[in-house]
Design a protein around this motif. Structure first.
Motif, PDB file in Angstrom:
ATOM      1  N   GLY A 156       0.803  -1.219   0.000  1.00  5.79           N
ATOM      2  CA  GLY A 156       0.000   0.000   0.000  1.00  5.79           C
ATOM      3  C   GLY A 156       0.835   1.267   0.000  1.00  5.79           C
ATOM      4  O   GLY A 156       0.293   2.370  -0.080  1.00  5.79           O
ATOM      5  N   ALA A 157       2.165   1.121   0.064  1.00  4.20           N
ATOM      6  CA  ALA A 157       3.025   2.305   0.111  1.00  4.20           C
ATOM      7  C   ALA A 157       2.964   3.100  -1.195  1.00  4.20           C
ATOM      8  O   ALA A 157       3.064   4.328  -1.177  1.00  4.20           O
ATOM      9  N   ALA A 158       2.812   2.395  -2.321  1.00  9.00           N
ATOM     10  CA  ALA A 158       2.785   3.084  -3.615  1.00  9.00           C
ATOM     11  C   ALA A 158       1.643   4.090  -3.687  1.00  9.00           C
ATOM     12  O   ALA A 158       1.797   5.203  -4.209  1.00  9.00           O
ATOM     13  N   VAL A 159       0.483   3.704  -3.141  1.00  6.03           N
ATOM     14  CA  VAL A 159      -0.679   4.617  -3.119  1.00  6.03           C
ATOM     15  C   VAL A 159      -0.342   5.842  -2.295  1.00  6.03           C
ATOM     16  O   VAL A 159      -0.589   6.982  -2.701  1.00  6.03           O
ATOM     17  N   ASN A 160       0.223   5.609  -1.112  1.00  9.59           N
ATOM     18  CA  ASN A 160       0.566   6.717  -0.233  1.00  9.59           C
ATOM     19  C   ASN A 160       1.612   7.638  -0.849  1.00  9.59           C
ATOM     20  O   ASN A 160       1.488   8.860  -0.794  1.00  9.59           O
ATOM     21  N   LEU A 161       2.643   7.046  -1.436  1.00  9.12           N
ATOM     22  CA  LEU A 161       3.705   7.856  -2.011  1.00  9.12           C
ATOM     23  C   LEU A 161       3.217   8.652  -3.217  1.00  9.12           C
ATOM     24  O   LEU A 161       3.720   9.747  -3.495  1.00  9.12           O
ATOM     25  N   THR A 162       2.227   8.111  -3.915  1.00  6.78           N
ATOM     26  CA  THR A 162       1.659   8.819  -5.065  1.00  6.78           C
ATOM     27  C   THR A 162       0.789   9.993  -4.630  1.00  6.78           C
ATOM     28  O   THR A 162       0.857  11.084  -5.203  1.00  6.78           O
ATOM     29  N   LEU A 163      -0.017   9.757  -3.595  1.00 10.31           N
ATOM     30  CA  LEU A 163      -1.008  10.762  -3.196  1.00 10.31           C
ATOM     31  C   LEU A 163      -0.606  11.615  -1.998  1.00 10.31           C
ATOM     32  O   LEU A 163      -1.266  12.610  -1.706  1.00 10.31           O
ATOM     33  N   VAL A 164       0.468  11.223  -1.295  1.00 11.65           N
ATOM     34  CA  VAL A 164       0.854  11.999  -0.115  1.00 11.65           C
ATOM     35  C   VAL A 164       1.379  13.376  -0.491  1.00 11.65           C
ATOM     36  O   VAL A 164       1.251  14.328   0.273  1.00 11.65           O
ATOM     37  N   THR A 165       1.956  13.497  -1.692  1.00 11.57           N
ATOM     38  CA  THR A 165       2.460  14.806  -2.116  1.00 11.57           C
ATOM     39  C   THR A 165       1.339  15.840  -2.203  1.00 11.57           C
ATOM     40  O   THR A 165       1.418  16.891  -1.562  1.00 11.57           O
ATOM     41  N   PRO A 166       0.269  15.569  -2.974  1.00 16.80           N
ATOM     42  CA  PRO A 166      -0.824  16.553  -2.975  1.00 16.80           C
ATOM     43  C   PRO A 166      -1.521  16.677  -1.617  1.00 16.80           C
ATOM     44  O   PRO A 166      -1.948  17.773  -1.244  1.00 16.80           O
ATOM     45  N   GLU A 167      -1.593  15.569  -0.869  1.00 15.56           N
ATOM     46  CA  GLU A 167      -2.274  15.617   0.439  1.00 15.56           C
ATOM     47  C   GLU A 167      -1.549  16.529   1.414  1.00 15.56           C
ATOM     48  O   GLU A 167      -2.145  17.426   2.019  1.00 15.56           O
ATOM     49  N   LYS A 168      -0.237  16.320   1.566  1.00 13.01           N
ATOM     50  CA  LYS A 168       0.552  17.159   2.475  1.00 13.01           C
ATOM     51  C   LYS A 168       0.644  18.586   1.955  1.00 13.01           C
ATOM     52  O   LYS A 168       0.615  19.553   2.723  1.00 13.01           O
ATOM     53  N   ALA A 169       0.762  18.715   0.640  1.00  7.50           N
ATOM     54  CA  ALA A 169       0.849  20.047   0.048  1.00  7.50           C
ATOM     55  C   ALA A 169      -0.420  20.851   0.331  1.00  7.50           C
ATOM     56  O   ALA A 169      -0.359  22.016   0.740  1.00  7.50           O
ATOM     57  N   ILE A 170      -1.572  20.210   0.130  1.00  6.36           N
ATOM     58  CA  ILE A 170      -2.844  20.892   0.371  1.00  6.36           C
ATOM     59  C   ILE A 170      -2.974  21.265   1.846  1.00  6.36           C
ATOM     60  O   ILE A 170      -3.363  22.386   2.199  1.00  6.36           O
ATOM     61  N   LYS A 171      -2.618  20.327   2.726  1.00  9.01           N
ATOM     62  CA  LYS A 171      -2.780  20.559   4.165  1.00  9.01           C
ATOM     63  C   LYS A 171      -1.919  21.729   4.652  1.00  9.01           C
ATOM     64  O   LYS A 171      -2.418  22.644   5.326  1.00  9.01           O
ATOM     65  N   LEU A 172      -0.634  21.702   4.321  1.00 10.00           N
ATOM     66  CA  LEU A 172       0.269  22.741   4.802  1.00 10.00           C
ATOM     67  C   LEU A 172      -0.011  24.090   4.134  1.00 10.00           C
ATOM     68  O   LEU A 172      -0.020  25.132   4.794  1.00 10.00           O
ATOM     69  N   ALA A 173      -0.259  24.058   2.824  1.00  9.59           N
ATOM     70  CA  ALA A 173      -0.523  25.305   2.107  1.00  9.59           C
ATOM     71  C   ALA A 173      -1.868  25.913   2.530  1.00  9.59           C
ATOM     72  O   ALA A 173      -1.974  27.135   2.673  1.00  9.59           O
ATOM     73  N   ALA A 174      -2.879  25.057   2.740  1.00 13.66           N
ATOM     74  CA  ALA A 174      -4.196  25.553   3.151  1.00 13.66           C
ATOM     75  C   ALA A 174      -4.128  26.196   4.534  1.00 13.66           C
ATOM     76  O   ALA A 174      -4.754  27.236   4.777  1.00 13.66           O
ATOM     77  N   ASN A 175      -3.364  25.582   5.437  1.00 14.26           N
ATOM     78  CA  ASN A 175      -3.234  26.162   6.772  1.00 14.26           C
ATOM     79  C   ASN A 175      -2.593  27.542   6.700  1.00 14.26           C
ATOM     80  O   ASN A 175      -3.057  28.492   7.342  1.00 14.26           O
ATOM     81  N   ASP A 176      -1.537  27.689   5.883  1.00 13.09           N
ATOM     82  CA  ASP A 176      -0.899  28.994   5.709  1.00 13.09           C
ATOM     83  C   ASP A 176      -1.866  29.998   5.086  1.00 13.09           C
ATOM     84  O   ASP A 176      -1.914  31.166   5.473  1.00 13.09           O
ATOM     85  N   PHE A 177      -2.646  29.526   4.108  1.00 13.20           N
ATOM     86  CA  PHE A 177      -3.616  30.398   3.429  1.00 13.20           C
ATOM     87  C   PHE A 177      -4.647  30.944   4.415  1.00 13.20           C
ATOM     88  O   PHE A 177      -4.911  32.154   4.465  1.00 13.20           O
TER      89      PHE A 177
END
Length: 316
Positions: free
Chosen positions: A62-83
């Motif tokens: 299941g790591a492949a799914v996480n590694l594929t989607l964790v980039t947009p997930e973490k990006a959205i979370k951190l960027a949205a909090n700053d926004f």
């Protein structure tokens, strides 16, 4: 800049997930097993048995799914909090605790767009080994009780399903809604998590700042991310257990099925007791602490700013 925030969040997610994924797999398996069908007794027992039955790379199912989607997930979370923090601040003044919590709430709500399908697919792949091992054990016990000769028969080989196959089947049978099974439970986990995590991290990180205009040392950001992440992870673990159970499409032998959040909560409470809501809590804390510690270090060091600054030089 927004591109820098997105790149920083993505890099942070990739590094963090790679480091802690085996513990996350153990967390999912421990949370999903129910009384009377326990395959694992602890984190170490789960990892040892996984390596023995599925090999070293079995810990990364299941790591492949996480590694594929964790980039947009973490990006959205951190960027949205700053926004949200930027737009909730008044003339650059310090945010109140309530506004910090609102910013975290907004970030948690935004991230579930990516988180829910990612968690759905990851859980199926992570838990497949547990269900297969349970079926083999039950088959072996049945053979021993019925016929000693039958016990020598070769066990059935596990058919491994990929994330692509699961996605196609869900889209074919249930449409896009199939990938968002457990959306309510995911919101119930991620929104409170962000409400706790982001204000706690921001205030802990400020303790290491000698000057408000200067970033805290990297080790302060790392430790602040670890403490805030593990605290928030344990606080919302009951919601994570419910989410994991609801998103599991396959069940082990004699395991309960659930129709929704309330039904799941009621059955867990009645049949497994209140302590069941904290299954895998220490695993989740071990996953989240370094994951968010690494994420905040990468994010606050600003690797993306360095890379983006280098681009014009190379072009020149």
């Amino acid at each position: 800049s927004l591109p820098a925030k997105l790149i920083n969040g993505g890099i942070a997610g990739l590094i963090g997930v790679t480091c802690v994924f085996p513990i996350d797999l153990a967390k999912t398996r421990l949370q999903n097993q129910q009384n009377g069908q326990r395959m694992y007794t602890s984190l170490s027992d789960c990892l040892i048995k996984t390596i023995r039955s599925e090999g070293y790379f079995g810990m990364y199912r299941g790591a492949a799914v996480n590694l594929t989607l964790v980039t947009p997930e973490k990006a959205i979370k951190l960027a949205a909090n700053d926004f949200f923090r930027h737009h909730l601040s008044k003339d650059g003044k310090k945010l109140t605790l309530l506004r910090e919590m609102l910013a975290g709430c907004g970030a948690g709500t935004c991230q579930v767009i990516v988180t829910t399908p990612m968690e759905m697919l990851k859980i199926q792949l992570q838990d497949a080994g547990r269900i297969a091992a349970q079926k083999k054990l039950m088959a072996a016990q049945a053979q021993l009780s019925s016929s000693p000769a039958a016990a020598a028969a070769e066990p059935a080989v596990e058919t491994r399903t990929t994330a692509t196959q699961i996605t196609r089947e869900l889209l074919r049978s249930k449409g896009i809604a199939g990938l968002y099974k457990g959306l309510g439970a995911t919101l119930l986990r991620d929104v409170p998590f962000s409400i706790v995590y982001f204000p706690l991290f921001a205030n802990l990180n400020k303790l290491g700042q000698k000057d408000p205009n200067v970033k805290a040392p990297f080790y302060v950001s790392f430790l602040s991310g670890c403490v805030a992440g593990s605290t928030a992870a344990v606080a919302v673990n009951p919601c994570d257990v419910i989410k994991t159970r609801l998103q599991s499409l396959q069940r082990g032998v004699n395991e309960d099925t659930y129709s929704g959040i309330l039904d799941c909560t009621k059955k867990i409470w009645q049949r497994e007791g209140p302590t069941a809501f904290f299954k895998g809590a220490y695993c989740r804390a071990l996953v989240i602490a370094p994951l968010f510690g690494i994420a905040q270090v990468v994010y606050f060091i600003g690797i993306a700013e360095f890379l983006l600054d280098m681009l014009p030089k190379h072009r020149a």
